[in-house]
Design an enzyme around this catalytic site. Structure first.
Site, PDB file in Angstrom:
ATOM      1  N   LYS A 312     -23.149   7.388  29.611  1.00  0.00           N
ATOM      2  CA  LYS A 312     -23.229   6.141  30.367  1.00  0.00           C
ATOM      3  C   LYS A 312     -24.683   5.703  30.489  1.00  0.00           C
ATOM      4  O   LYS A 312     -25.575   6.558  30.451  1.00  0.00           O
ATOM      5  CB  LYS A 312     -22.703   6.368  31.789  1.00  0.00           C
ATOM      6  CG  LYS A 312     -21.204   6.495  31.930  1.00  0.00           C
ATOM      7  CD  LYS A 312     -20.842   6.689  33.407  1.00  0.00           C
ATOM      8  CE  LYS A 312     -19.366   6.896  33.618  1.00  0.00           C
ATOM      9  NZ  LYS A 312     -18.528   5.742  33.295  1.00  0.00           N
ATOM     10  N   ARG A 386      -8.395  10.029  32.157  1.00  0.00           N
ATOM     11  CA  ARG A 386      -7.000  10.017  31.682  1.00  0.00           C
ATOM     12  C   ARG A 386      -6.641  11.325  30.989  1.00  0.00           C
ATOM     13  O   ARG A 386      -5.490  11.716  30.956  1.00  0.00           O
ATOM     14  CB  ARG A 386      -6.769   8.800  30.774  1.00  0.00           C
ATOM     15  CG  ARG A 386      -7.587   8.789  29.541  1.00  0.00           C
ATOM     16  CD  ARG A 386      -7.711   7.397  28.944  1.00  0.00           C
ATOM     17  NE  ARG A 386      -8.664   6.576  29.682  1.00  0.00           N
ATOM     18  CZ  ARG A 386      -8.908   5.298  29.399  1.00  0.00           C
ATOM     19  NH1 ARG A 386      -8.267   4.700  28.415  1.00  0.00           N
ATOM     20  NH2 ARG A 386      -9.791   4.625  30.105  1.00  0.00           N
TER      21      ARG A 386
HETATM   22  N1  BES Z   1     -15.202   7.273  36.015  1.00  0.00           N
HETATM   23  C1  BES Z   1     -15.161   6.199  35.120  1.00  0.00           C
HETATM   24  C2  BES Z   1     -14.623   4.930  35.746  1.00  0.00           C
HETATM   25  C3  BES Z   1     -15.473   4.340  36.821  1.00  0.00           C
HETATM   26  C4  BES Z   1     -16.427   3.405  36.499  1.00  0.00           C
HETATM   27  C5  BES Z   1     -15.278   4.682  38.130  1.00  0.00           C
HETATM   28  C6  BES Z   1     -17.190   2.842  37.504  1.00  0.00           C
HETATM   29  C7  BES Z   1     -16.036   4.110  39.121  1.00  0.00           C
HETATM   30  C8  BES Z   1     -16.985   3.202  38.811  1.00  0.00           C
HETATM   31  C9  BES Z   1     -14.273   6.536  33.921  1.00  0.00           C
HETATM   32  O1  BES Z   1     -14.245   7.857  33.565  1.00  0.00           O
HETATM   33  C10 BES Z   1     -14.819   5.766  32.768  1.00  0.00           C
HETATM   34  O2  BES Z   1     -15.947   5.981  32.450  1.00  0.00           O
HETATM   35  N2  BES Z   1     -14.028   4.880  32.201  1.00  0.00           N
HETATM   36  C11 BES Z   1     -14.481   4.085  31.129  1.00  0.00           C
HETATM   37  C12 BES Z   1     -13.363   3.965  30.137  1.00  0.00           C
HETATM   38  C13 BES Z   1     -13.780   3.323  28.850  1.00  0.00           C
HETATM   39  C14 BES Z   1     -14.656   4.252  28.082  1.00  0.00           C
HETATM   40  C15 BES Z   1     -12.545   2.984  28.070  1.00  0.00           C
HETATM   41  C16 BES Z   1     -14.842   2.711  31.671  1.00  0.00           C
HETATM   42  O3  BES Z   1     -14.131   2.198  32.520  1.00  0.00           O
HETATM   43  O4  BES Z   1     -15.859   2.175  31.263  1.00  0.00           O
HETATM   44 ZN    ZN Z   2     -15.844   8.427  32.314  1.00  0.00          ZN
END
Ligand code: BES
Ligand code: ZN
Ligand code: ZN
Length: 531
Positions: A312, A386
């Site tokens: 990230k 997931r």
């Molecule tokens: N933990 C994150 C989702 C999240 C983002 C929670 C911001 C709280 C605040 C999750 O694991 C994630 O990173 N999801 C990705 C999925 C994507 C790679 C398809 C996302 O939402 O960007």
């Molecule tokens: Zn994630």
């Protein structure tokens, strides 16, 4: 028999905590010279505010401040408290206090009544007063009085029947508003409210309401503590310890280690933990309040989500300690269910792991196998939630559950769609979905349903495996849930995405900045309906 030398032992009573914590610094095994594992008795937030009901008149209550909730322009409602109070209120309400929502005014009480001061707490327009308005008013009043150094506060319940509302919403808001997280602060808030007196007749019904409110709010604060704790201290191992501390006669807790999870075939879950030195802990709790088939509750517990190899961006990354908010909510719910002896059979599953990009981390393109046998192509290692929830659903199915509910900070797209105002909900069972929608309205942890059209299945087709873990940018809130639906199959299932609601940036009177503890009140209220 090894000898242990504790170089320093510092017993300390944490504010807001009933347990003594023993910090055993630099403990050492003299025979080997090795550092011993850092031991800390688990401590969780427990309200030190004493809340009780007293059948005394407002004017006879000995307290630092008497709270009078007032709708806009309606202070005269309290004229019945006597001429001196009526006069004082008239004086205050002519200029300084209109009764607007969350407006407060502290005035000295007239000499002839026993409370020292009166706090007018505004509720806004009478026709718009709701349970949520009451919670906010409670949070505002309690935190304001705490900051003014008041210890013993009393709340008049006189206005509630006029508004067709219950005083417990006000109390709920007060406890939630008094929450602070100062574990790491050198200087901790010294001002504390020690008791809240609810004025009124202590009928069985009111006492039961109060007991439930205490249990529920203490579970919310417990969950908030777990989430607020930074990931260096709230590792999967620590989360497992916290879960084990909940063990009671009616609540069993077990922790599956990596090798156990391997034996169970949870390849998707384990793949997430590969890049971290912190061992994964798959936590399973059981509360058997009835002999029926269980409801299984699953809470995503990524104690830190760096994204893994699909790293990230660093902006805001510090907040990714809250990626275990779903798991924290489930621990809170299990604690409250066992404390209040809910007549339900519940199983809580908290798959804990840390998602880091270490040398053994799983990589985009890898294929893993879940405990259900489904193969998954990992396109993006940041879509790890997931993976851990899918394996948890597979694990849940062995209990032949009557329902599976999962709660997870699953997608950034959830906050893009709904902001911080609602939980995204998807599922395959109308009755369950409706129960949680209603629970959302009454707790104000509102949920909004999104569709799970079968066409979303196309988004998740993989060239080499049964399914892939992401479906591209468009519809990513829904495709994440669709991915999970493939593991739930025919089992009645609801998914709650709390990515937008688990962390409070813009505080509300009963929601201080930081972890919101979302899900605890929603799930408990929804579950009560399922009985
Ligand atoms: N933990 C994150 C989702 C999240 C983002 C929670 C911001 C709280 C605040 C999750 O694991 C994630 O990173 N999801 C990705 C999925 C994507 C790679 C398809 C996302 O939402 O960007
Ligand atoms: Zn994630
Ligand atoms: Zn995540």
């Amino acid at each position: 028999m090894p000898n242990y030398l504790f170089l320093s032992i510092r017993p300390e009573k944490k504010p807001g905590c009933d347990a003594l914590i023993f910090h055993c610094h630099s403990s050492m095994d003299i025979s080997t010279g090795n550092e011993l594992e850092y031991e800390e008795q688990v401590c969780y937030w427990k309200s030190r505010v004493n809340i009780h009901i007293e059948n005394v008149m407002e004017i006879d209550c000995v307290c630092d401040a008497l709270v009078l909730p007032v709708t806009e322009g309606d202070a005269k409602l309290y004229d019945s408290l006597g001429p001196s109070v009526a006069k004082a209120l008239r004086k205050a309400s002519s200029k300084e206090f209109g009764g607007k929502r969350n407006e407060v005014l502290l005035i000295p009480a007239p000499e002839d009544i026993r409370p020292e001061r009166i706090l007018l707490a505004g509720l806004g327009e009478k026709r718009k007063v709701s349970a949520e308005v009451m919670r906010q008013a409670g949070g505002k009043a309690a935190a304001y009085l705490r900051d003014m150094g008041m210890k013993k506060i009393a709340v008049s319940t006189f206005v509630f029947p006029h508004l067709d509302l219950l005083p417990m919403d006000f109390v709920e808001g007060s406890v939630l508003g008094l929450y602070t997280y100062d574990r790491y602060k050198g200087e901790r808030k010294k001002k504390k409210v020690s008791s809240i007196i609810i004025l009124g007749r202590p009928t069985d019904e009111v006492e039961a309401d109060l007991a439930w409110t205490k249990t529920m709010t203490s579970a919310v604060c417990f969950a908030r503590d777990l989430v607020n704790t930074p990931s260096n201290d709230m590792t999967p191992s620590q989360l497992a310890k916290e879960a084990l501390s909940l063990k009671r006669k009616n609540l069993s807790v077990k922790v599956l280690e990596r090798k156990d999870a391997l034996r169970t075939g949870m390849g998707a879950y384990l793949s997430v933990a590969r890049g971290s030195g912190e061992p994964p802990k798959f936590i399973v709790l059981e509360y058997e309040g009835s002999s029926e088939a269980p409801v299984v509750l699953i809470g995503k517990a990524i104690t830190f989500d760096s994204g893994g190899i699909s790293l990230k961006p660093s902006e805001g990354l510090e907040k990714m300690k809250y990626d275990m908010a779903g798991g924290a909510a489930i621990l809170g719910v299990m604690k409250a269910a066992s404390e209040s002896k809910l007549p339900l059979h519940l199983i809580g599953i908290v798959p804990a792991a840390e998602n880091l990009p270490g040398g053994s981390a799983s990589k985009p393109g890898d294929v893993v196998r879940t405990a259900c046998g489904t193969s998954v192509e990992i396109i993006n290692t940041d879509a790890e939630g997931r993976l851990v929830v899918a394996d948890s659903i597979c694990y849940a199915r062995r209990f032949k559950p009557r329902a599976v509910i999962d709660i997870a900070t699953l997608t950034g797209a959830c906050s893009v769609a709904l902001g911080n105002e609602a939980i995204a909900m998807m599922g395959n069972d109308r009755e369950l979905l409706d129960a949680f929608r209603r629970a959302g309205e009454s707790t104000y942890e509102r949920v909004w349903e999104m569709p799970l059209y079968e066409e979303y299945g196309e988004y998740l087709k993989s060239d080499i495996a049964d399914i892939r873990n992401v479906g591209g940018r468009s519809g990513s809130l829904v495709t994440a849930a669709f991915f999970l639906s493939q593991f739930a199959g025919e089992v009645p299932w609801v998914h709650l995405d709390i990515a937008g609601t688990a962390w409070v940036e813009k505080e509300k009177p009963h929601m201080p900045k930081g972890a919101s503890g979302v899900g605890v009140r929603l799930l408990l209220t929804g579950l009560k309906e399922l009985r």
